[in-house]
Scaffold this motif. Structure first.
Motif, PDB file in Angstrom:
ATOM      1  N   TYR A  46       0.833  -1.212   0.000  1.00  0.00           N
ATOM      2  CA  TYR A  46       0.000   0.000   0.000  1.00  0.00           C
ATOM      3  C   TYR A  46       0.866   1.260   0.000  1.00  0.00           C
ATOM      4  O   TYR A  46       0.602   2.212  -0.745  1.00  0.00           O
ATOM      5  CB  TYR A  46      -0.917  -0.021   1.217  1.00  0.00           C
ATOM      6  CG  TYR A  46      -1.782   1.206   1.366  1.00  0.00           C
ATOM      7  CD1 TYR A  46      -2.936   1.353   0.617  1.00  0.00           C
ATOM      8  CD2 TYR A  46      -1.431   2.219   2.266  1.00  0.00           C
ATOM      9  CE1 TYR A  46      -3.735   2.485   0.745  1.00  0.00           C
ATOM     10  CE2 TYR A  46      -2.230   3.343   2.402  1.00  0.00           C
ATOM     11  CZ  TYR A  46      -3.372   3.474   1.643  1.00  0.00           C
ATOM     12  OH  TYR A  46      -4.149   4.595   1.782  1.00  0.00           O
ATOM     13  N   VAL A  47       1.900   1.266   0.840  1.00  0.00           N
ATOM     14  CA  VAL A  47       2.779   2.434   0.921  1.00  0.00           C
ATOM     15  C   VAL A  47       3.521   2.635  -0.395  1.00  0.00           C
ATOM     16  O   VAL A  47       3.605   3.747  -0.929  1.00  0.00           O
ATOM     17  CB  VAL A  47       3.766   2.275   2.089  1.00  0.00           C
ATOM     18  CG1 VAL A  47       4.819   3.379   2.060  1.00  0.00           C
ATOM     19  CG2 VAL A  47       3.026   2.307   3.423  1.00  0.00           C
ATOM     20  N   GLU A  49       2.734   1.564  -3.419  1.00  0.00           N
ATOM     21  CA  GLU A  49       1.863   1.864  -4.547  1.00  0.00           C
ATOM     22  C   GLU A  49       1.266   3.262  -4.474  1.00  0.00           C
ATOM     23  O   GLU A  49       0.632   3.706  -5.433  1.00  0.00           O
ATOM     24  CB  GLU A  49       0.754   0.811  -4.635  1.00  0.00           C
ATOM     25  CG  GLU A  49       1.284  -0.543  -5.095  1.00  0.00           C
ATOM     26  CD  GLU A  49       0.223  -1.628  -5.061  1.00  0.00           C
ATOM     27  OE1 GLU A  49      -0.890  -1.356  -4.552  1.00  0.00           O
ATOM     28  OE2 GLU A  49       0.516  -2.740  -5.538  1.00  0.00           O
ATOM     29  N   ASN A  50       1.422   3.946  -3.345  1.00  0.00           N
ATOM     30  CA  ASN A  50       0.946   5.318  -3.242  1.00  0.00           C
ATOM     31  C   ASN A  50       2.056   6.338  -3.474  1.00  0.00           C
ATOM     32  O   ASN A  50       1.821   7.538  -3.370  1.00  0.00           O
ATOM     33  CB  ASN A  50       0.291   5.552  -1.886  1.00  0.00           C
ATOM     34  CG  ASN A  50      -1.142   5.074  -1.854  1.00  0.00           C
ATOM     35  OD1 ASN A  50      -2.051   5.787  -2.256  1.00  0.00           O
ATOM     36  ND2 ASN A  50      -1.355   3.849  -1.409  1.00  0.00           N
ATOM     37  N   THR A  52       4.255   8.202  -6.146  1.00  0.00           N
ATOM     38  CA  THR A  52       3.954   8.513  -7.545  1.00  0.00           C
ATOM     39  C   THR A  52       5.186   8.972  -8.310  1.00  0.00           C
ATOM     40  O   THR A  52       6.141   9.505  -7.747  1.00  0.00           O
ATOM     41  CB  THR A  52       2.876   9.608  -7.630  1.00  0.00           C
ATOM     42  OG1 THR A  52       3.351  10.783  -6.955  1.00  0.00           O
ATOM     43  CG2 THR A  52       1.579   9.142  -6.995  1.00  0.00           C
ATOM     44  N   ARG A  80       0.129   0.841 -12.050  1.00  0.00           N
ATOM     45  CA  ARG A  80      -1.060   0.479 -11.267  1.00  0.00           C
ATOM     46  C   ARG A  80      -2.194   1.463 -11.514  1.00  0.00           C
ATOM     47  O   ARG A  80      -3.366   1.093 -11.501  1.00  0.00           O
ATOM     48  CB  ARG A  80      -0.708   0.450  -9.778  1.00  0.00           C
ATOM     49  CG  ARG A  80      -1.895   0.140  -8.877  1.00  0.00           C
ATOM     50  CD  ARG A  80      -1.470   0.036  -7.419  1.00  0.00           C
ATOM     51  NE  ARG A  80      -2.629  -0.091  -6.546  1.00  0.00           N
ATOM     52  CZ  ARG A  80      -3.273   0.915  -5.984  1.00  0.00           C
ATOM     53  NH1 ARG A  80      -2.858   2.161  -6.201  1.00  0.00           N
ATOM     54  NH2 ARG A  80      -4.316   0.707  -5.215  1.00  0.00           N
ATOM     55  N   ARG A 118       1.145   5.859 -10.672  1.00  0.00           N
ATOM     56  CA  ARG A 118       1.321   5.033  -9.473  1.00  0.00           C
ATOM     57  C   ARG A 118       1.807   3.663  -9.908  1.00  0.00           C
ATOM     58  O   ARG A 118       1.178   3.009 -10.746  1.00  0.00           O
ATOM     59  CB  ARG A 118       0.008   4.926  -8.691  1.00  0.00           C
ATOM     60  CG  ARG A 118      -0.486   6.266  -8.174  1.00  0.00           C
ATOM     61  CD  ARG A 118      -1.714   6.103  -7.284  1.00  0.00           C
ATOM     62  NE  ARG A 118      -2.808   5.435  -7.970  1.00  0.00           N
ATOM     63  CZ  ARG A 118      -3.648   6.033  -8.800  1.00  0.00           C
ATOM     64  NH1 ARG A 118      -3.510   7.338  -9.064  1.00  0.00           N
ATOM     65  NH2 ARG A 118      -4.633   5.364  -9.385  1.00  0.00           N
ATOM     66  N   SER A 121       3.745  -2.452  -6.689  1.00  0.00           N
ATOM     67  CA  SER A 121       4.682  -2.569  -5.572  1.00  0.00           C
ATOM     68  C   SER A 121       6.063  -3.110  -5.958  1.00  0.00           C
ATOM     69  O   SER A 121       7.075  -2.564  -5.525  1.00  0.00           O
ATOM     70  CB  SER A 121       4.053  -3.442  -4.477  1.00  0.00           C
ATOM     71  OG  SER A 121       4.932  -3.622  -3.405  1.00  0.00           O
TER      72      SER A 121
END
Length: 292
Positions: A46-47, A49-50, A52, A80, A118, A121
């Motif tokens: 999550y971290v 993939e956020n 940019t 993503r 984005r 991962s």
């Protein structure tokens, strides 16, 4: 005689309640640890993939060309998601952030259209970002590619350290939990050591003697696991109520795997500890039972 039996039964019932409560508390800790281990991977993804990558477009690129680039970008294996920010949107956002519109005294819009990419991962690392950046810069419609390389490295380093600490804590807590449950089960079996010896004297086999102890241990383990799952489920519900966005990291798979792990730990540890404790007293002679 009746009073003595009643008193012994009361003591045994108190031991069962104590064992159930202590096992539940240990299983809650183990469940929390399993939960954090399972969600650590989701949190890491999550971290990453956020984070940019900003692709700045040339002034000659219109909205239609930019949206076509978005569709092309979506097809690439490392992408993503893509957000298109036009020159006008960038101007409005910066004017709101600065409290003034730069175009009013410059006479033109100084901002360029951008694509906010984005990454998936596995590609959110220094090496992948370098070849992605060089690939994007080959496109004549792209003037520059910007990303926070230091932030990316810091995130990856912190996630690695967090994983190592979590693994060490998992090993330590597993050992401590086993020791606590083992001590509690041994005390419960110890209180009935003379009953074990009496059954051995009348010719009962070791398997026959062990069976009721194992059944009791498995029952306590199941009950403790149910109670622990109720506590953990209540905690997960409160967490979701406080922050609904947590579902991006905590999914039903992690919750189900945590519940299964709690049941497996609860049954396996209590049964194994009971088996070992009963065997210990089965091997002892009558004289040894009075010495412990």
């Amino acid at each position: 005689m009746g009073k003595r039996r009643k008193r012994a039964g009361g003591r045994h019932g108190l031991q069962v309640v104590t064992l159930c409560i202590s096992t539940t508390m240990v299983l809650v800790l183990l469940g929390l640890l399993v939960f954090f281990v399972l969600t650590a991977r989701n949190l890491s993804a999550y971290v990453r993939e956020n984070l940019t990558v900003t692709v700045m477009l040339a002034d000659s690129v219109g909205d239609n060309d930019a949206r076509l680039m978005c569709r092309e970008m979506y097809r690439r294996p490392y992408t993503r998601g893509v957000d298109y920010i036009s020159k006008e949107q960038a101007q409005r956002e910066q004017a709101a952030a600065m409290g003034a519109d730069p175009s009013e005294f410059l006479g033109f819009n100084p901002f360029s259209a951008t694509l906010e990419v984005r990454l998936k991962s596995p590609y959110a690392n220094r090496d992948s970002l370098r070849w992605i950046s060089s690939e994007l810069k080959k496109d004549g419609r792209v003037t520059d590619v910007a990303y926070q390389e230091d932030l990316m490295d810091a995130v990856n380093d912190n996630l690695r350290k967090f994983s190592v600490v979590l693994l060490a804590l998992a090993l330590l807590l597993t050992c401590v939990s086993f020791s606590l449950i083992n001590s509690t089960v041994r005390l419960s079996v110890y209180a009935r050591r003379f009953r074990i010896h009496t059954m051995k004297l009348v010719g009962a086999s070791w398997g026959f003697i062990r069976r009721p102890f194992l059944r009791s241990a498995v029952g306590i383990g199941l009950l403790a696991a149910v109670l622990a799952c109720c506590v953990l489920g209540g905690g997960a519900f409160l967490l979701y109520s406080y922050e609904p966005g947590i579902v991006a990291v905590v999914t039903w798979r992690e919750l189900a795997a945590t519940g299964v792990a709690v049941f497996v730990f609860g049954v396996a540890i209590t049964a194994f500890c009971s088996y070992v404790s009963v065997n210990k007293f089965l091997r002892m002679s009558a004289g040894d039972l009075y010495k412990i």
